[in-house]
Design a protein around this motif. Structure first.
Motif, PDB file in Angstrom:
ATOM      1  N   VAL A   1       0.895  -0.814  -0.068  1.00  0.00           N
ATOM      2  CA  VAL A   1       0.195   0.453  -0.127  1.00  0.00           C
ATOM      3  C   VAL A   1       1.117   1.025  -0.074  1.00  0.00           C
ATOM      4  O   VAL A   1       0.743   1.808  -0.682  1.00  0.00           O
ATOM      5  CB  VAL A   1      -0.736   0.052   1.219  1.00  0.00           C
ATOM      6  CG1 VAL A   1      -1.599   1.475   1.188  1.00  0.00           C
ATOM      7  CG2 VAL A   1      -1.866  -1.767   0.981  1.00  0.00           C
ATOM      8  N   TYR A   2       2.319   1.409   0.276  1.00  0.00           N
ATOM      9  CA  TYR A   2       2.787   2.361   0.574  1.00  0.00           C
ATOM     10  C   TYR A   2       3.320   2.403  -0.465  1.00  0.00           C
ATOM     11  O   TYR A   2       3.125   3.620  -1.329  1.00  0.00           O
ATOM     12  CB  TYR A   2       3.861   1.890   1.843  1.00  0.00           C
ATOM     13  CG  TYR A   2       5.168   3.123   1.362  1.00  0.00           C
ATOM     14  CD1 TYR A   2       4.951   4.821   1.862  1.00  0.00           C
ATOM     15  CD2 TYR A   2       6.124   3.096   0.805  1.00  0.00           C
ATOM     16  CE1 TYR A   2       5.660   5.177   2.346  1.00  0.00           C
ATOM     17  CE2 TYR A   2       7.632   3.475   1.094  1.00  0.00           C
ATOM     18  CZ  TYR A   2       7.427   4.725   1.586  1.00  0.00           C
ATOM     19  OH  TYR A   2       8.177   6.075   1.657  1.00  0.00           O
ATOM     20  N   LEU A   3       3.974   2.049  -1.173  1.00  0.00           N
ATOM     21  CA  LEU A   3       4.875   1.732  -2.890  1.00  0.00           C
ATOM     22  C   LEU A   3       3.245   2.258  -3.481  1.00  0.00           C
ATOM     23  O   LEU A   3       3.531   3.373  -4.358  1.00  0.00           O
ATOM     24  CB  LEU A   3       4.768   1.008  -3.361  1.00  0.00           C
ATOM     25  CG  LEU A   3       6.641   0.141  -2.247  1.00  0.00           C
ATOM     26  CD1 LEU A   3       6.909  -0.878  -2.607  1.00  0.00           C
ATOM     27  CD2 LEU A   3       7.203   1.164  -2.790  1.00  0.00           C
ATOM     28  N   HIS A   4       2.357   1.668  -3.414  1.00  0.00           N
ATOM     29  CA  HIS A   4       1.378   2.018  -4.888  1.00  0.00           C
ATOM     30  C   HIS A   4       0.409   3.828  -4.016  1.00  0.00           C
ATOM     31  O   HIS A   4       1.121   4.399  -5.089  1.00  0.00           O
ATOM     32  CB  HIS A   4      -0.145   1.622  -4.203  1.00  0.00           C
ATOM     33  CG  HIS A   4      -1.132   1.505  -5.112  1.00  0.00           C
ATOM     34  ND1 HIS A   4      -0.945   2.286  -6.686  1.00  0.00           N
ATOM     35  CD2 HIS A   4      -2.698   2.450  -4.844  1.00  0.00           C
ATOM     36  CE1 HIS A   4      -2.585   2.110  -6.945  1.00  0.00           C
ATOM     37  NE2 HIS A   4      -2.914   2.578  -5.925  1.00  0.00           N
ATOM     38  N   LYS A   5       1.019   4.170  -3.054  1.00  0.00           N
ATOM     39  CA  LYS A   5       0.704   5.700  -2.649  1.00  0.00           C
ATOM     40  C   LYS A   5       1.682   6.319  -2.457  1.00  0.00           C
ATOM     41  O   LYS A   5       1.570   7.218  -3.047  1.00  0.00           O
ATOM     42  CB  LYS A   5       0.444   5.733  -1.212  1.00  0.00           C
ATOM     43  CG  LYS A   5      -0.867   4.658  -0.309  1.00  0.00           C
ATOM     44  CD  LYS A   5      -2.122   5.581  -1.119  1.00  0.00           C
ATOM     45  CE  LYS A   5      -3.351   5.357  -0.266  1.00  0.00           C
ATOM     46  NZ  LYS A   5      -4.852   5.765  -1.194  1.00  0.00           N
ATOM     47  N   LYS A   6       3.032   6.596  -2.980  1.00  0.00           N
ATOM     48  CA  LYS A   6       3.923   6.840  -3.093  1.00  0.00           C
ATOM     49  C   LYS A   6       4.590   6.944  -4.501  1.00  0.00           C
ATOM     50  O   LYS A   6       4.540   7.936  -5.140  1.00  0.00           O
ATOM     51  CB  LYS A   6       5.566   6.670  -2.633  1.00  0.00           C
ATOM     52  CG  LYS A   6       5.416   6.260  -1.174  1.00  0.00           C
ATOM     53  CD  LYS A   6       4.862   7.995  -0.445  1.00  0.00           C
ATOM     54  CE  LYS A   6       6.727   8.975  -0.955  1.00  0.00           C
ATOM     55  NZ  LYS A   6       6.874  10.252   0.249  1.00  0.00           N
TER      56      LYS A   6
ATOM     57  N   GLU B   1       0.786  -0.862 -13.525  1.00  0.00           N
ATOM     58  CA  GLU B   1       1.391  -1.595 -11.716  1.00  0.00           C
ATOM     59  C   GLU B   1       1.215  -3.072 -12.036  1.00  0.00           C
ATOM     60  O   GLU B   1       2.386  -3.594 -11.891  1.00  0.00           O
ATOM     61  CB  GLU B   1       1.099  -0.855 -10.386  1.00  0.00           C
ATOM     62  CG  GLU B   1       1.807  -1.449  -8.738  1.00  0.00           C
ATOM     63  CD  GLU B   1       0.512  -0.828  -7.788  1.00  0.00           C
ATOM     64  OE1 GLU B   1       1.636  -1.459  -6.800  1.00  0.00           O
ATOM     65  OE2 GLU B   1      -0.033  -0.199  -7.984  1.00  0.00           O
ATOM     66  N   PHE B   2       0.301  -3.929 -12.538  1.00  0.00           N
ATOM     67  CA  PHE B   2       0.268  -5.034 -12.429  1.00  0.00           C
ATOM     68  C   PHE B   2      -0.224  -5.195 -13.921  1.00  0.00           C
ATOM     69  O   PHE B   2      -1.518  -4.922 -14.225  1.00  0.00           O
ATOM     70  CB  PHE B   2      -0.793  -4.793 -11.328  1.00  0.00           C
ATOM     71  CG  PHE B   2      -0.177  -4.915  -9.837  1.00  0.00           C
ATOM     72  CD1 PHE B   2       0.278  -5.332  -8.989  1.00  0.00           C
ATOM     73  CD2 PHE B   2      -1.753  -4.163  -9.639  1.00  0.00           C
ATOM     74  CE1 PHE B   2       0.007  -4.938  -8.266  1.00  0.00           C
ATOM     75  CE2 PHE B   2      -1.545  -3.777  -7.857  1.00  0.00           C
ATOM     76  CZ  PHE B   2      -0.042  -4.047  -7.390  1.00  0.00           C
ATOM     77  N   MET B   3       0.619  -5.778 -14.262  1.00  0.00           N
ATOM     78  CA  MET B   3       0.695  -5.939 -15.496  1.00  0.00           C
ATOM     79  C   MET B   3      -0.659  -7.944 -15.593  1.00  0.00           C
ATOM     80  O   MET B   3      -0.480  -8.528 -14.745  1.00  0.00           O
ATOM     81  CB  MET B   3       2.156  -6.994 -16.500  1.00  0.00           C
ATOM     82  CG  MET B   3       3.637  -6.475 -16.446  1.00  0.00           C
ATOM     83  SD  MET B   3       4.668  -6.830 -17.562  1.00  0.00           S
ATOM     84  CE  MET B   3       5.960  -4.939 -16.899  1.00  0.00           C
TER      85      MET B   3
END
Length: 388
Positions: free
Chosen positions: A144-149, A157-159
């Motif tokens: 979640v942190y990486l998605h938000k940043k 993000e997801f092939m």
């Protein structure tokens, strides 16, 4: 003051327009480029200039915009948040996890641990529930942190577009081959491995577990945690890193995967499985391939453990026969698709050229950020485990 000359199209350097992800659909390519054009995002690699245009600085004379400097800044920024995500994972998996157990113990829940040991003991249901919750939390929080940043669209993000379903089978075959290779040292070691080695990350006494609890933990460990692990590695991390080429993304994610094990014995397997998962995802076009690769690896490990708890005289023969069958089957599947099928392979890897040599880009990634410190912590913990 600017000095200008007649400009042609080939004089314009634009790292976004010059980069072709190739592996996915036209929609994916457009969304990937659109994400990179976001000017308020420090984690997108943007650089555009006219090679014939120079800027005059009163103190330094004529100077050009620096593509290598822009590349370095973005790599360092990305590796910094990857380091934070790794720190979140380690903290939740160790410090916070232990804290949760102490709190539950204080509240009267039948689960206990010690400051001087990583062992967890108590009621079977309590242990399984708590361990699964901690494992899931340690992966979900950094995801979640990486998605938000990164502010990366899910489609990037997801092939998710299956471009070549045969490559999914080929990757499964390669995973079977790699599993046999990386498990040989432990499978043939003289040390005794018992059933809870499969649960070595929690080091708990499973003798009290009943069948239902064992099945629940096994399903979560093999399926759910494998998927979450791949979402972390092959999701935002891979998507951000492939701005600098797929080979760069494959290498760095393999290193991250190895470090997160914090176990020298596990690191070679983690690297090879990560490479197979990344390559399979790129060739097939979908992250589902990476899920299958990780699940196959977990199933293989679990099966070996089951064989090794067998005390009969046929254990060695049965286990070795299993490994041989898996290896031959994996080779047969991969070879039949890649060679015997004689399919015309299309280009699937995003090319990348840079003024910074590849070794320099890797050096920026490994040294110039919080990531370096986190890597040191992971290696130190692995060393302590070996010594103790």
């Amino acid at each position: 003051m600017k000095s200008e000359a007649i400009t042609t199209k080939k004089d314009i350097i634009n790292v976004i327009e010059d980069f072709d992800p190739t592996v996915q659909s036209k929609t994916y390519n457009e969304k990937f480029k659109s994400w990179r054009k976001s000017k308020d995002n420090p984690f997108t690699f943007r650089f555009e200039t006219n090679s014939k245009e120079k800027v005059f600085n009163d103190s330094r004379g004529f100077e050009n915009k620096s593509l290598p400097s822009a590349e370095r800044r973005t790599i360092i920024a990305i590796m910094h948040i990857i380091g934070i995500a790794m720190l979140m994972y380690i903290t939740i998996d160790t410090v916070l996890g232990t804290g949760i157990i102490y709190i539950l113990d204080f509240l009267g829940i039948d689960i206990h641990t010690s400051l001087f040991s990583s062992a967890v003991y108590g009621g079977g249901t309590e242990i399984v529930t708590t361990m699964l919750a901690i494992s899931c939390l340690s992966l979900l929080v950094p995801i979640v942190y990486l998605h938000k940043k990164l502010k990366m669209p899910f489609k990037v993000e997801f092939m998710s577009t299956v471009n070549d379903s045969a490559e999914i089978l080929s990757s499964i075959g390669m995973a079977m081959v790699v599993c046999t290779i990386v498990c040989l040292p432990s499978a043939y070691s003289s040390s005794t491995r018992d059933i809870y080695n499969y649960f070595r990350t929690i080091d708990t006494d499973i003798s009290i577990w009943d069948q239902k609890e064992f099945v629940i933990y096994t399903i979560f460990e093999i399926v759910v945690l494998s998927i979450l692990n791949e979402i972390l590695l092959r999701g935002g991390i891979f998507g951000a890193l492939r701005q600098f080429g797929d080979s760069f993304a494959i290498t760095v994610t393999a290193v991250v995967s190895a470090l997160l094990t914090r176990d020298f014995y596990e690191m070679p397997a983690a690297i090879l499985i990560s490479i197979v998962a990344s390559v399979g995802m790129l060739r097939s076009g979908t992250i589902i391939t990476a899920f299958f690769v990780r699940i196959i690896y977990k199933i293989y490990l679990f099966t070996l453990i089951i064989f090794e708890v067998d005390t009969s005289s046929n254990m060695m023969i049965n286990r070795n026969l299993f490994m041989l069958i898996v290896f031959i089957s994996g080779v047969a599947v991969a070879m039949s698709i890649q060679v015997l099928g004689k399919r015309k392979r299309k280009k699937v890897y995003a090319p990348y050229q840079s003024e910074n040599p590849a070794i320099s880009r890797f050096a920026f990634a490994m040294r110039r950020s919080l990531f370096f410190s986190i890597a040191g912590i992971c290696l130190l913990q692995a060393l302590i485990d070996v010594v103790l």
